[in-house]
Write a protein that holds these residues in place. Structure first.
Motif, mmCIF file in Angstrom:
data_model
loop_
_atom_site.group_PDB
_atom_site.id
_atom_site.type_symbol
_atom_site.label_atom_id
_atom_site.label_comp_id
_atom_site.label_asym_id
_atom_site.label_seq_id
_atom_site.Cartn_x
_atom_site.Cartn_y
_atom_site.Cartn_z
ATOM 1 N N PHE A 48 0.760 -1.167 0.141
ATOM 2 C CA PHE A 48 -0.212 0.010 -0.250
ATOM 3 C C PHE A 48 0.794 1.218 0.061
ATOM 4 O O PHE A 48 1.949 1.368 0.791
ATOM 5 C CB PHE A 48 -0.873 -0.104 1.274
ATOM 6 C CG PHE A 48 -1.986 -0.887 1.159
ATOM 7 C CD1 PHE A 48 -3.214 -0.419 0.908
ATOM 8 C CD2 PHE A 48 -1.961 -2.190 1.535
ATOM 9 C CE1 PHE A 48 -4.513 -1.109 0.717
ATOM 10 C CE2 PHE A 48 -3.136 -3.087 1.405
ATOM 11 C CZ PHE A 48 -4.225 -2.595 1.134
ATOM 12 N N PHE A 49 0.564 2.179 -0.635
ATOM 13 C CA PHE A 49 1.248 3.584 -0.840
ATOM 14 C C PHE A 49 0.230 4.604 -0.687
ATOM 15 O O PHE A 49 -0.817 4.734 -1.489
ATOM 16 C CB PHE A 49 2.087 3.525 -2.366
ATOM 17 C CG PHE A 49 2.743 5.022 -2.419
ATOM 18 C CD1 PHE A 49 3.817 5.241 -1.788
ATOM 19 C CD2 PHE A 49 1.894 6.179 -3.131
ATOM 20 C CE1 PHE A 49 4.315 6.479 -2.141
ATOM 21 C CE2 PHE A 49 2.592 7.336 -3.360
ATOM 22 C CZ PHE A 49 3.821 7.508 -2.830
ATOM 23 N N ARG A 79 -0.538 -2.638 -5.066
ATOM 24 C CA ARG A 79 0.190 -3.274 -5.764
ATOM 25 C C ARG A 79 -0.143 -4.721 -5.196
ATOM 26 O O ARG A 79 0.402 -4.906 -4.147
ATOM 27 C CB ARG A 79 1.533 -3.024 -5.952
ATOM 28 C CG ARG A 79 2.308 -3.565 -7.408
ATOM 29 C CD ARG A 79 3.590 -2.774 -7.414
ATOM 30 N NE ARG A 79 3.975 -3.255 -8.737
ATOM 31 C CZ ARG A 79 5.246 -2.610 -9.379
ATOM 32 N NH1 ARG A 79 5.973 -1.679 -8.442
ATOM 33 N NH2 ARG A 79 5.915 -2.935 -10.545
ATOM 34 N N VAL A 80 -0.382 -5.768 -6.088
ATOM 35 C CA VAL A 80 -0.279 -6.969 -5.747
ATOM 36 C C VAL A 80 0.505 -7.801 -6.724
ATOM 37 O O VAL A 80 0.468 -7.799 -7.931
ATOM 38 C CB VAL A 80 -1.911 -7.624 -5.846
ATOM 39 C CG1 VAL A 80 -1.807 -9.076 -5.659
ATOM 40 C CG2 VAL A 80 -2.719 -6.944 -4.586
ATOM 41 N N PHE A 81 1.426 -8.656 -6.077
ATOM 42 C CA PHE A 81 2.339 -9.535 -6.809
ATOM 43 C C PHE A 81 1.798 -11.164 -6.677
ATOM 44 O O PHE A 81 1.438 -11.393 -5.648
ATOM 45 C CB PHE A 81 3.835 -9.624 -6.140
ATOM 46 C CG PHE A 81 4.487 -8.297 -6.517
ATOM 47 C CD1 PHE A 81 5.596 -8.368 -7.569
ATOM 48 C CD2 PHE A 81 4.126 -6.843 -5.943
ATOM 49 C CE1 PHE A 81 6.056 -7.024 -7.950
ATOM 50 C CE2 PHE A 81 4.906 -5.875 -6.154
ATOM 51 C CZ PHE A 81 5.717 -5.845 -7.073
ATOM 52 N N CYS A 87 0.059 -6.391 -10.384
ATOM 53 C CA CYS A 87 -0.906 -5.404 -11.046
ATOM 54 C C CYS A 87 -1.262 -4.208 -10.120
ATOM 55 O O CYS A 87 -0.668 -4.559 -8.883
ATOM 56 C CB CYS A 87 -2.297 -5.988 -11.269
ATOM 57 S SG CYS A 87 -2.956 -6.638 -9.852
ATOM 58 N N TYR A 88 -1.596 -3.463 -10.488
ATOM 59 C CA TYR A 88 -1.782 -1.889 -9.768
ATOM 60 C C TYR A 88 -3.244 -1.151 -9.830
ATOM 61 O O TYR A 88 -3.632 -1.386 -10.852
ATOM 62 C CB TYR A 88 -0.741 -1.015 -10.124
ATOM 63 C CG TYR A 88 -0.406 0.170 -9.156
ATOM 64 C CD1 TYR A 88 0.361 0.072 -7.931
ATOM 65 C CD2 TYR A 88 -0.942 1.464 -9.444
ATOM 66 C CE1 TYR A 88 0.588 1.085 -7.066
ATOM 67 C CE2 TYR A 88 -0.704 2.515 -8.731
ATOM 68 C CZ TYR A 88 0.019 2.237 -7.526
ATOM 69 O OH TYR A 88 0.221 3.284 -6.611
ATOM 70 N N VAL A 89 -3.723 -0.920 -8.604
ATOM 71 C CA VAL A 89 -4.889 -0.235 -8.665
ATOM 72 C C VAL A 89 -4.817 0.984 -7.723
ATOM 73 O O VAL A 89 -4.149 0.938 -6.683
ATOM 74 C CB VAL A 89 -6.116 -1.248 -8.165
ATOM 75 C CG1 VAL A 89 -7.377 -0.691 -7.896
ATOM 76 C CG2 VAL A 89 -6.383 -2.544 -8.903
ATOM 77 N N SER A 90 -5.312 1.971 -7.981
ATOM 78 C CA SER A 90 -5.365 3.282 -7.332
ATOM 79 C C SER A 90 -6.958 3.730 -6.953
ATOM 80 O O SER A 90 -7.820 3.410 -7.683
ATOM 81 C CB SER A 90 -4.689 4.565 -8.048
ATOM 82 O OG SER A 90 -5.281 5.041 -9.139
ATOM 83 N N ALA A 370 2.422 3.052 -10.416
ATOM 84 C CA ALA A 370 3.229 1.775 -9.583
ATOM 85 C C ALA A 370 4.650 2.388 -9.683
ATOM 86 O O ALA A 370 5.223 3.002 -10.669
ATOM 87 C CB ALA A 370 3.092 0.637 -10.364
ATOM 88 N N ALA A 371 5.253 2.246 -8.673
ATOM 89 C CA ALA A 371 6.796 2.533 -8.544
ATOM 90 C C ALA A 371 7.555 1.705 -9.649
ATOM 91 O O ALA A 371 7.275 0.708 -9.997
ATOM 92 C CB ALA A 371 7.396 2.222 -7.184
ATOM 93 N N ALA A 372 8.743 2.426 -10.144
ATOM 94 C CA ALA A 372 9.535 1.786 -10.882
ATOM 95 C C ALA A 372 10.966 2.272 -10.757
ATOM 96 O O ALA A 372 11.033 3.101 -10.100
ATOM 97 C CB ALA A 372 9.067 2.084 -12.309
#
Length: 489
Positions: A48-49, A79-81, A87-90, A370-372
Protein backbone atom coordinates in the motif's frame (compact mmCIF):
# COMPACT_ATOMS: atom_id res chain seq x y z
CA UNK A 1 1.23 -10.68 21.52
CA UNK A 2 0.34 -12.81 18.48
CA UNK A 3 -1.44 -11.10 15.57
CA UNK A 4 -5.21 -10.82 15.91
CA UNK A 5 -7.22 -13.49 14.10
CA UNK A 6 -10.32 -12.28 12.28
CA UNK A 7 -12.88 -14.22 10.32
CA UNK A 8 -13.35 -12.94 6.79
CA UNK A 9 -17.08 -12.52 7.39
CA UNK A 10 -16.25 -9.91 10.06
CA UNK A 11 -14.45 -7.57 7.63
CA UNK A 12 -17.55 -5.66 6.41
CA UNK A 13 -18.37 -4.60 9.97
CA UNK A 14 -14.89 -3.42 10.96
CA UNK A 15 -14.44 0.27 11.69
CA UNK A 16 -11.12 2.08 12.14
CA UNK A 17 -10.47 5.62 13.32
CA UNK A 18 -7.41 6.54 11.29
CA UNK A 19 -6.14 10.11 11.50
CA UNK A 20 -7.37 11.92 8.39
CA UNK A 21 -4.90 14.81 8.61
CA UNK A 22 -1.73 12.75 8.88
CA UNK A 23 -0.35 9.27 8.25
CA UNK A 24 0.46 8.27 11.80
CA UNK A 25 0.44 5.12 13.93
CA UNK A 26 -3.38 4.92 13.72
CA UNK A 27 -3.04 3.56 10.17
CA UNK A 28 -1.30 0.41 11.40
CA UNK A 29 -4.46 -1.51 12.30
CA UNK A 30 -6.45 -1.11 9.05
CA UNK A 31 -3.42 -1.65 6.82
CA UNK A 32 -2.32 -4.71 8.80
CA UNK A 33 -5.77 -6.20 8.34
CA UNK A 34 -5.90 -5.48 4.61
CA UNK A 35 -2.42 -6.89 4.05
CA UNK A 36 -3.47 -10.02 5.90
CA UNK A 37 -6.55 -10.27 3.71
CA UNK A 38 -4.44 -10.08 0.58
CA UNK A 39 -2.10 -12.80 1.78
CA UNK A 40 -5.02 -15.00 2.82
CA UNK A 41 -6.39 -14.63 -0.72
CA UNK A 42 -3.13 -16.07 -2.11
CA UNK A 43 -1.07 -13.03 -3.07
CA UNK A 44 2.69 -13.43 -2.69
CA UNK A 45 3.25 -9.78 -1.84
CA UNK A 46 1.06 -6.71 -1.28
CA UNK A 47 2.04 -3.06 -0.96
CA UNK A 48 0.00 0.00 0.00
CA UNK A 49 1.25 3.46 -0.93
CA UNK A 50 -0.71 6.33 0.68
CA UNK A 51 -0.16 9.95 -0.29
CA UNK A 52 -1.30 13.50 0.54
CA UNK A 53 -0.14 16.44 -1.59
CA UNK A 54 -0.28 20.21 -1.12
CA UNK A 55 1.00 21.86 -4.30
CA UNK A 56 1.03 25.41 -5.60
CA UNK A 57 2.65 27.13 -8.58
CA UNK A 58 2.93 30.81 -9.43
CA UNK A 59 3.79 32.41 -12.79
CA UNK A 60 4.82 36.01 -13.41
CA UNK A 61 4.89 37.22 -17.01
CA UNK A 62 6.52 40.59 -17.50
CA UNK A 63 5.01 42.77 -14.74
CA UNK A 64 1.92 40.74 -13.81
CA UNK A 65 1.08 37.54 -11.99
CA UNK A 66 -0.78 35.58 -14.66
CA UNK A 67 -1.35 32.24 -12.97
CA UNK A 68 -1.64 30.78 -9.49
CA UNK A 69 -2.44 27.08 -9.44
CA UNK A 70 -3.04 25.29 -6.12
CA UNK A 71 -3.78 21.56 -5.84
CA UNK A 72 -4.74 19.37 -2.89
CA UNK A 73 -4.89 15.61 -3.50
CA UNK A 74 -4.88 12.39 -1.54
CA UNK A 75 -5.10 8.77 -2.52
CA UNK A 76 -3.61 5.31 -2.37
CA UNK A 77 -2.12 2.76 -4.71
CA UNK A 78 -2.28 -0.99 -4.08
CA UNK A 79 0.15 -3.36 -5.78
CA UNK A 80 -0.35 -7.11 -5.73
CA UNK A 81 2.31 -9.60 -6.79
CA UNK A 82 1.61 -13.20 -7.74
CA UNK A 83 4.63 -15.07 -8.98
CA UNK A 84 6.45 -12.78 -11.39
CA UNK A 85 3.34 -10.87 -12.40
CA UNK A 86 1.94 -7.85 -10.63
CA UNK A 87 -0.97 -5.45 -11.00
CA UNK A 88 -1.71 -1.99 -9.66
CA UNK A 89 -4.95 -0.31 -8.63
CA UNK A 90 -5.34 3.23 -7.29
CA UNK A 91 -8.12 5.02 -5.43
CA UNK A 92 -8.77 8.40 -3.86
CA UNK A 93 -10.98 6.81 -1.20
CA UNK A 94 -8.80 6.36 1.89
CA UNK A 95 -11.55 4.88 4.07
CA UNK A 96 -11.18 1.27 5.15
CA UNK A 97 -13.98 0.22 2.82
CA UNK A 98 -12.44 2.18 -0.06
CA UNK A 99 -9.02 0.61 0.41
CA UNK A 100 -10.60 -2.83 0.77
CA UNK A 101 -12.53 -2.39 -2.48
CA UNK A 102 -9.34 -1.39 -4.32
CA UNK A 103 -7.50 -4.39 -2.88
CA UNK A 104 -10.29 -6.72 -3.95
CA UNK A 105 -10.08 -5.33 -7.49
CA UNK A 106 -6.33 -5.92 -7.61
CA UNK A 107 -6.73 -9.46 -6.29
CA UNK A 108 -9.37 -10.23 -8.90
CA UNK A 109 -7.08 -8.98 -11.69
CA UNK A 110 -4.53 -11.50 -10.49
CA UNK A 111 -7.15 -14.25 -10.56
CA UNK A 112 -7.37 -14.44 -6.78
CA UNK A 113 -10.58 -14.80 -4.80
CA UNK A 114 -11.39 -13.57 -1.32
CA UNK A 115 -11.31 -16.22 1.41
CA UNK A 116 -14.51 -18.01 2.34
CA UNK A 117 -16.65 -16.34 5.05
CA UNK A 118 -15.25 -18.47 7.88
CA UNK A 119 -11.58 -18.27 6.87
CA UNK A 120 -9.10 -16.79 9.33
CA UNK A 121 -7.45 -13.49 8.34
CA UNK A 122 -4.24 -13.02 10.36
CA UNK A 123 -3.07 -9.40 10.42
CA UNK A 124 0.37 -8.68 8.99
CA UNK A 125 2.90 -7.90 11.69
CA UNK A 126 4.24 -4.51 10.61
CA UNK A 127 7.52 -3.07 11.90
CA UNK A 128 7.59 -0.11 14.26
CA UNK A 129 6.75 2.96 12.21
CA UNK A 130 9.90 4.34 10.58
CA UNK A 131 8.90 7.97 10.67
CA UNK A 132 11.52 9.98 8.78
CA UNK A 133 9.31 13.07 8.90
CA UNK A 134 9.05 13.34 12.67
CA UNK A 135 12.62 12.18 13.27
CA UNK A 136 14.00 14.94 11.05
CA UNK A 137 11.61 17.74 11.99
CA UNK A 138 9.75 17.80 8.69
CA UNK A 139 6.26 18.19 10.14
CA UNK A 140 6.69 21.99 10.30
CA UNK A 141 8.09 22.41 6.79
CA UNK A 142 4.84 23.36 5.08
CA UNK A 143 3.97 26.12 7.55
CA UNK A 144 7.44 27.61 7.10
CA UNK A 145 7.18 28.04 3.33
CA UNK A 146 6.51 31.32 1.54
CA UNK A 147 2.91 32.52 1.48
CA UNK A 148 1.03 33.09 -1.76
CA UNK A 149 1.52 36.84 -1.41
CA UNK A 150 5.26 36.42 -0.87
CA UNK A 151 5.53 34.18 -3.95
CA UNK A 152 4.01 36.92 -6.09
CA UNK A 153 6.18 39.66 -4.62
CA UNK A 154 9.42 37.73 -5.17
CA UNK A 155 8.58 36.80 -8.76
CA UNK A 156 7.57 40.34 -9.71
CA UNK A 157 10.72 41.74 -8.13
CA UNK A 158 12.72 39.12 -10.01
CA UNK A 159 11.15 40.05 -13.35
CA UNK A 160 11.93 43.69 -12.58
CA UNK A 161 15.58 42.80 -12.10
CA UNK A 162 15.58 40.98 -15.44
CA UNK A 163 14.15 44.05 -17.19
CA UNK A 164 16.87 46.26 -15.73
CA UNK A 165 19.73 43.96 -16.66
CA UNK A 166 18.71 42.77 -20.15
CA UNK A 167 18.31 44.61 -23.44
CA UNK A 168 16.03 43.99 -26.42
CA UNK A 169 13.62 42.17 -24.10
CA UNK A 170 10.57 40.64 -25.73
CA UNK A 171 9.23 38.66 -22.79
CA UNK A 172 10.19 37.85 -19.20
CA UNK A 173 8.89 34.90 -17.21
CA UNK A 174 9.59 33.89 -13.64
CA UNK A 175 7.95 30.74 -12.29
CA UNK A 176 7.93 29.03 -8.90
CA UNK A 177 6.34 25.91 -7.49
CA UNK A 178 6.17 24.20 -4.12
CA UNK A 179 5.30 20.51 -3.89
CA UNK A 180 4.68 19.16 -0.36
CA UNK A 181 4.03 15.44 -0.14
CA UNK A 182 3.35 13.10 2.78
CA UNK A 183 3.65 9.37 2.06
CA UNK A 184 3.09 6.15 3.95
CA UNK A 185 4.20 2.71 2.74
CA UNK A 186 2.91 -0.51 4.27
CA UNK A 187 3.74 -3.90 2.78
CA UNK A 188 3.29 -7.57 3.56
CA UNK A 189 7.02 -8.01 4.28
CA UNK A 190 6.49 -5.81 7.37
CA UNK A 191 7.51 -2.48 5.83
CA UNK A 192 5.80 0.43 7.60
CA UNK A 193 7.39 3.81 6.88
CA UNK A 194 6.37 7.46 6.62
CA UNK A 195 8.06 10.49 5.11
CA UNK A 196 7.41 14.10 4.13
CA UNK A 197 9.02 15.59 1.02
CA UNK A 198 9.23 19.30 0.20
CA UNK A 199 10.37 20.04 -3.34
CA UNK A 200 10.63 23.57 -4.69
CA UNK A 201 11.85 25.15 -7.90
CA UNK A 202 12.15 28.68 -9.24
CA UNK A 203 13.51 29.97 -12.50
CA UNK A 204 13.64 32.47 -15.33
CA UNK A 205 13.01 32.39 -19.05
CA UNK A 206 14.10 35.40 -21.08
CA UNK A 207 13.30 35.99 -24.75
CA UNK A 208 15.15 38.78 -26.54
CA UNK A 209 14.65 40.03 -30.09
CA UNK A 210 16.23 42.62 -32.37
CA UNK A 211 14.97 42.53 -35.93
CA UNK A 212 15.55 39.01 -37.24
CA UNK A 213 17.80 38.13 -34.33
CA UNK A 214 16.38 36.00 -31.51
CA UNK A 215 17.70 34.43 -28.32
CA UNK A 216 16.02 32.52 -25.53
CA UNK A 217 17.78 31.63 -22.29
CA UNK A 218 16.40 29.97 -19.18
CA UNK A 219 17.80 29.00 -15.81
CA UNK A 220 16.15 27.07 -13.00
CA UNK A 221 17.13 26.25 -9.43
CA UNK A 222 15.61 23.54 -7.27
CA UNK A 223 15.85 22.19 -3.75
CA UNK A 224 14.37 19.67 -1.36
CA UNK A 225 13.70 20.18 2.32
CA UNK A 226 14.30 23.91 2.67
CA UNK A 227 11.28 26.08 3.58
CA UNK A 228 13.46 29.20 3.11
CA UNK A 229 14.30 28.31 -0.49
CA UNK A 230 12.36 31.06 -2.29
CA UNK A 231 13.42 33.73 0.21
CA UNK A 232 17.07 32.79 -0.34
CA UNK A 233 16.90 32.87 -4.16
CA UNK A 234 19.51 35.26 -5.57
CA UNK A 235 17.33 36.53 -8.39
CA UNK A 236 19.59 39.53 -9.02
CA UNK A 237 22.61 37.34 -9.66
CA UNK A 238 20.57 34.92 -11.75
CA UNK A 239 19.05 37.78 -13.77
CA UNK A 240 22.51 39.13 -14.54
CA UNK A 241 23.71 35.71 -15.70
CA UNK A 242 20.65 35.08 -17.88
CA UNK A 243 20.75 38.59 -19.38
CA UNK A 244 24.45 38.27 -20.24
CA UNK A 245 23.94 34.91 -21.96
CA UNK A 246 20.90 36.15 -23.90
CA UNK A 247 22.83 39.20 -25.06
CA UNK A 248 25.72 37.10 -26.36
CA UNK A 249 23.44 34.63 -28.14
CA UNK A 250 21.29 37.34 -29.74
CA UNK A 251 23.83 38.12 -32.46
CA UNK A 252 25.73 34.80 -32.43
CA UNK A 253 26.73 33.10 -35.67
CA UNK A 254 25.21 29.76 -36.56
CA UNK A 255 27.49 26.80 -36.02
CA UNK A 256 28.79 24.88 -39.02
CA UNK A 257 27.76 21.23 -38.92
CA UNK A 258 30.53 18.68 -38.62
CA UNK A 259 32.41 16.48 -36.19
CA UNK A 260 34.16 18.28 -33.36
CA UNK A 261 35.79 17.74 -30.00
CA UNK A 262 33.60 19.48 -27.46
CA UNK A 263 33.70 20.58 -23.85
CA UNK A 264 30.44 20.34 -21.97
CA UNK A 265 29.91 22.62 -18.98
CA UNK A 266 29.31 21.26 -15.51
CA UNK A 267 25.93 21.10 -13.71
CA UNK A 268 23.08 20.82 -16.26
CA UNK A 269 25.49 19.48 -18.87
CA UNK A 270 24.89 16.17 -17.08
CA UNK A 271 21.46 15.94 -18.71
CA UNK A 272 22.98 14.01 -21.62
CA UNK A 273 24.45 11.37 -19.32
CA UNK A 274 21.11 11.15 -17.51
CA UNK A 275 19.06 10.76 -20.68
CA UNK A 276 21.37 8.82 -22.94
CA UNK A 277 23.02 6.50 -20.40
CA UNK A 278 21.31 6.68 -17.00
CA UNK A 279 17.99 5.41 -18.32
CA UNK A 280 19.77 2.47 -19.92
CA UNK A 281 20.96 1.41 -16.45
CA UNK A 282 17.43 1.18 -15.02
CA UNK A 283 16.10 -2.35 -14.66
CA UNK A 284 12.95 -1.35 -16.58
CA UNK A 285 15.18 -1.19 -19.65
CA UNK A 286 16.52 -4.67 -18.98
CA UNK A 287 12.96 -5.95 -18.66
CA UNK A 288 12.07 -4.42 -22.03
CA UNK A 289 15.34 -5.60 -23.63
CA UNK A 290 16.03 -2.01 -24.77
CA UNK A 291 19.46 -1.46 -23.22
CA UNK A 292 22.77 -2.44 -24.82
CA UNK A 293 24.23 -2.76 -21.30
CA UNK A 294 21.95 -5.55 -20.02
CA UNK A 295 24.70 -8.20 -19.87
CA UNK A 296 27.67 -5.86 -19.43
CA UNK A 297 27.97 -5.74 -15.62
CA UNK A 298 31.64 -5.97 -14.74
CA UNK A 299 32.68 -4.96 -18.25
CA UNK A 300 34.07 -1.73 -19.67
CA UNK A 301 31.32 0.46 -21.16
CA UNK A 302 32.97 3.89 -20.92
CA UNK A 303 36.33 5.61 -20.99
CA UNK A 304 38.43 4.81 -17.94
CA UNK A 305 38.26 8.50 -16.97
CA UNK A 306 34.54 8.18 -16.20
CA UNK A 307 33.01 7.27 -12.84
CA UNK A 308 29.29 7.84 -12.23
CA UNK A 309 26.94 7.67 -9.25
CA UNK A 310 23.23 7.64 -8.52
CA UNK A 311 22.18 8.47 -4.96
CA UNK A 312 19.48 9.97 -2.78
CA UNK A 313 21.63 11.48 -0.05
CA UNK A 314 23.02 14.86 -1.16
CA UNK A 315 21.80 17.73 1.02
CA UNK A 316 18.88 19.65 -0.57
CA UNK A 317 19.48 18.20 -4.06
CA UNK A 318 16.39 17.93 -6.26
CA UNK A 319 16.36 14.12 -6.31
CA UNK A 320 17.18 13.58 -2.63
CA UNK A 321 14.87 11.23 -0.69
CA UNK A 322 15.17 9.65 2.75
CA UNK A 323 13.26 6.63 1.51
CA UNK A 324 11.97 5.59 -1.87
CA UNK A 325 8.32 5.03 -2.70
CA UNK A 326 8.60 1.39 -1.67
CA UNK A 327 9.81 2.28 1.84
CA UNK A 328 13.49 1.41 1.28
CA UNK A 329 16.03 3.83 2.83
CA UNK A 330 18.01 5.94 0.37
CA UNK A 331 21.53 4.88 -0.47
CA UNK A 332 24.43 5.65 -2.78
CA UNK A 333 24.81 3.45 -5.85
CA UNK A 334 28.06 3.26 -7.84
CA UNK A 335 27.00 2.88 -11.48
CA UNK A 336 30.31 3.07 -13.34
CA UNK A 337 33.83 3.01 -11.91
CA UNK A 338 36.74 3.94 -14.15
CA UNK A 339 34.68 2.91 -17.16
CA UNK A 340 33.51 -0.43 -15.68
CA UNK A 341 29.77 -1.03 -15.22
CA UNK A 342 29.23 -1.86 -11.55
CA UNK A 343 25.49 -1.71 -10.81
CA UNK A 344 22.03 -1.12 -12.19
CA UNK A 345 19.23 1.02 -10.75
CA UNK A 346 16.56 -1.31 -9.37
CA UNK A 347 13.13 -1.20 -7.74
CA UNK A 348 11.32 -4.18 -6.21
CA UNK A 349 9.74 -5.51 -9.39
CA UNK A 350 12.91 -4.87 -11.38
CA UNK A 351 14.97 -6.75 -8.83
CA UNK A 352 12.56 -9.66 -8.91
CA UNK A 353 12.59 -9.88 -12.70
CA UNK A 354 16.29 -9.24 -13.36
CA UNK A 355 18.08 -10.46 -10.24
CA UNK A 356 19.83 -7.13 -9.64
CA UNK A 357 19.62 -5.93 -5.99
CA UNK A 358 17.23 -3.14 -5.03
CA UNK A 359 18.93 0.24 -4.74
CA UNK A 360 16.26 2.38 -3.04
CA UNK A 361 15.19 3.62 -6.47
CA UNK A 362 11.49 2.69 -6.59
CA UNK A 363 9.90 6.04 -7.46
CA UNK A 364 6.60 7.35 -8.83
CA UNK A 365 4.96 10.66 -9.69
CA UNK A 366 2.03 10.04 -7.36
CA UNK A 367 -0.32 7.35 -6.05
CA UNK A 368 -1.82 6.79 -9.51
CA UNK A 369 1.43 5.14 -10.66
CA UNK A 370 3.18 1.95 -9.61
CA UNK A 371 6.79 2.52 -8.56
CA UNK A 372 9.52 1.76 -11.08
CA UNK A 373 13.31 1.96 -11.18
CA UNK A 374 14.14 5.66 -11.48
CA UNK A 375 17.17 7.87 -11.05
CA UNK A 376 17.60 10.25 -8.11
CA UNK A 377 20.77 12.39 -8.05
CA UNK A 378 22.77 11.09 -11.01
CA UNK A 379 26.13 12.52 -11.98
CA UNK A 380 29.56 11.95 -13.42
CA UNK A 381 32.14 12.16 -10.63
CA UNK A 382 34.85 14.85 -10.63
CA UNK A 383 38.16 13.97 -12.23
CA UNK A 384 41.77 15.07 -11.86
CA UNK A 385 41.97 17.94 -14.37
CA UNK A 386 41.61 21.69 -14.07
CA UNK A 387 39.04 23.22 -16.43
CA UNK A 388 41.85 25.06 -18.20
CA UNK A 389 43.48 21.71 -19.05
CA UNK A 390 40.42 20.65 -21.04
CA UNK A 391 40.39 23.83 -23.11
CA UNK A 392 44.15 23.71 -23.67
CA UNK A 393 43.81 20.25 -25.23
CA UNK A 394 41.57 21.48 -28.10
CA UNK A 395 42.81 23.31 -31.21
CA UNK A 396 39.34 23.73 -32.71
CA UNK A 397 36.13 22.65 -31.07
CA UNK A 398 32.95 23.82 -29.36
CA UNK A 399 32.19 24.76 -25.78
CA UNK A 400 28.62 23.79 -24.85
CA UNK A 401 27.91 26.07 -21.92
CA UNK A 402 24.14 25.75 -21.61
CA UNK A 403 22.15 22.72 -22.77
CA UNK A 404 18.61 22.93 -24.12
CA UNK A 405 15.98 20.31 -24.92
CA UNK A 406 16.40 17.09 -26.83
CA UNK A 407 15.20 13.58 -27.46
CA UNK A 408 16.55 10.11 -26.76
CA UNK A 409 15.73 6.85 -28.50
CA UNK A 410 14.91 3.65 -26.66
CA UNK A 411 18.46 2.30 -26.90
CA UNK A 412 20.44 5.50 -26.31
CA UNK A 413 20.48 7.42 -29.61
CA UNK A 414 20.16 11.11 -28.76
CA UNK A 415 20.07 14.64 -30.09
CA UNK A 416 20.26 17.67 -27.81
CA UNK A 417 20.12 21.35 -28.59
CA UNK A 418 22.67 23.73 -27.12
CA UNK A 419 21.24 27.07 -25.98
CA UNK A 420 24.63 28.71 -25.45
CA UNK A 421 27.83 27.68 -27.23
CA UNK A 422 31.20 29.15 -28.15
CA UNK A 423 33.90 28.32 -30.64
CA UNK A 424 37.18 27.06 -29.15
CA UNK A 425 40.30 28.00 -31.12
CA UNK A 426 43.80 27.17 -29.91
CA UNK A 427 42.49 26.46 -26.42
CA UNK A 428 40.64 29.79 -26.12
CA UNK A 429 36.99 30.82 -26.40
CA UNK A 430 36.41 33.08 -29.37
CA UNK A 431 32.98 33.80 -30.85
CA UNK A 432 29.50 32.77 -29.62
CA UNK A 433 27.60 30.16 -31.65
CA UNK A 434 23.93 29.19 -31.86
CA UNK A 435 21.93 26.41 -33.48
CA UNK A 436 24.21 23.58 -32.34
CA UNK A 437 22.65 20.12 -31.94
CA UNK A 438 24.65 17.27 -30.43
CA UNK A 439 23.95 13.93 -32.11
CA UNK A 440 25.22 10.58 -30.92
CA UNK A 441 24.71 7.21 -29.31
CA UNK A 442 25.34 6.48 -25.65
CA UNK A 443 27.52 3.39 -26.04
CA UNK A 444 29.84 5.30 -28.41
CA UNK A 445 29.98 8.69 -26.69
CA UNK A 446 30.65 7.13 -23.28
CA UNK A 447 33.99 5.88 -24.57
CA UNK A 448 34.91 9.32 -25.94
CA UNK A 449 34.72 11.19 -22.61
CA UNK A 450 38.45 11.41 -22.13
CA UNK A 451 38.84 14.19 -19.52
CA UNK A 452 36.83 15.21 -16.44
CA UNK A 453 37.65 18.32 -14.42
CA UNK A 454 37.41 18.78 -10.66
CA UNK A 455 34.42 21.15 -10.60
CA UNK A 456 31.40 18.91 -10.08
CA UNK A 457 28.13 20.83 -10.28
CA UNK A 458 24.54 19.66 -9.78
CA UNK A 459 21.34 20.97 -11.36
CA UNK A 460 17.61 20.39 -10.89
CA UNK A 461 15.71 18.44 -13.52
CA UNK A 462 12.48 16.61 -14.30
CA UNK A 463 12.39 13.06 -15.59
CA UNK A 464 9.50 11.34 -17.30
CA UNK A 465 9.23 7.58 -17.61
CA UNK A 466 6.94 4.64 -16.96
CA UNK A 467 6.02 5.80 -13.43
CA UNK A 468 5.34 9.41 -14.39
CA UNK A 469 7.39 12.55 -13.85
CA UNK A 470 9.78 12.67 -10.88
CA UNK A 471 12.26 15.22 -9.55
CA UNK A 472 15.89 14.40 -10.26
CA UNK A 473 19.34 15.93 -10.13
CA UNK A 474 21.67 15.83 -13.12
CA UNK A 475 25.31 16.75 -12.85
CA UNK A 476 28.91 16.50 -13.90
CA UNK A 477 32.16 18.43 -13.89
CA UNK A 478 33.33 19.98 -17.14
CA UNK A 479 34.00 17.08 -19.50
CA UNK A 480 35.80 16.71 -22.81
CA UNK A 481 34.27 14.53 -25.54
CA UNK A 482 36.95 13.72 -28.12
CA UNK A 483 34.55 13.80 -31.05
CA UNK A 484 30.80 14.11 -31.60
CA UNK A 485 28.54 14.98 -34.50
CA UNK A 486 27.27 18.55 -34.28
CA UNK A 487 24.31 19.54 -36.40
CA UNK A 488 24.06 23.13 -37.56
CA UNK A 489 24.02 25.05 -40.82
Amino acid sequence: MPPTLLLSKELPTLEYQSTSSSFDESWRAPLSTLLGLGRAAGADFIEFFLERVNYISCLAEDDAITSISPRLTSGAGIRVFRGKSDCYVSTNDLSFSGLKAALEKALSIQGLELPTPNAFIPETNLELLRDYATAKGKDTWLSGCSSMAEMGEVLLDANGALQRKASHVQSRRAVYFRDWQEVLVAASDGTFARDIRLTQSVGYNLLCADGDHRSSIGKRAGSTGNPEFLRAWDYNGTAEEVAESAGKMLYADYVESGTYPIIMANSFGGVIFHEACGHLLETTQIERKTTPFADKKGEKIANESLTAWDEGLSDNAFGTIDMDDEGMPAQRTLLIENGILKNFIADRAGSQLTGHPRTGSGRRQNYAYAAASRMRNTYIAPGDYEVEDLFASIDKGIYCKRMGGGSVGATGEFNFGVDEAYLIENGKLTKPLKGAILIGEAKEIMNKISMCSKDLGLAAGFCGSISGSVYVTVGQPHIKVDSITVGGR
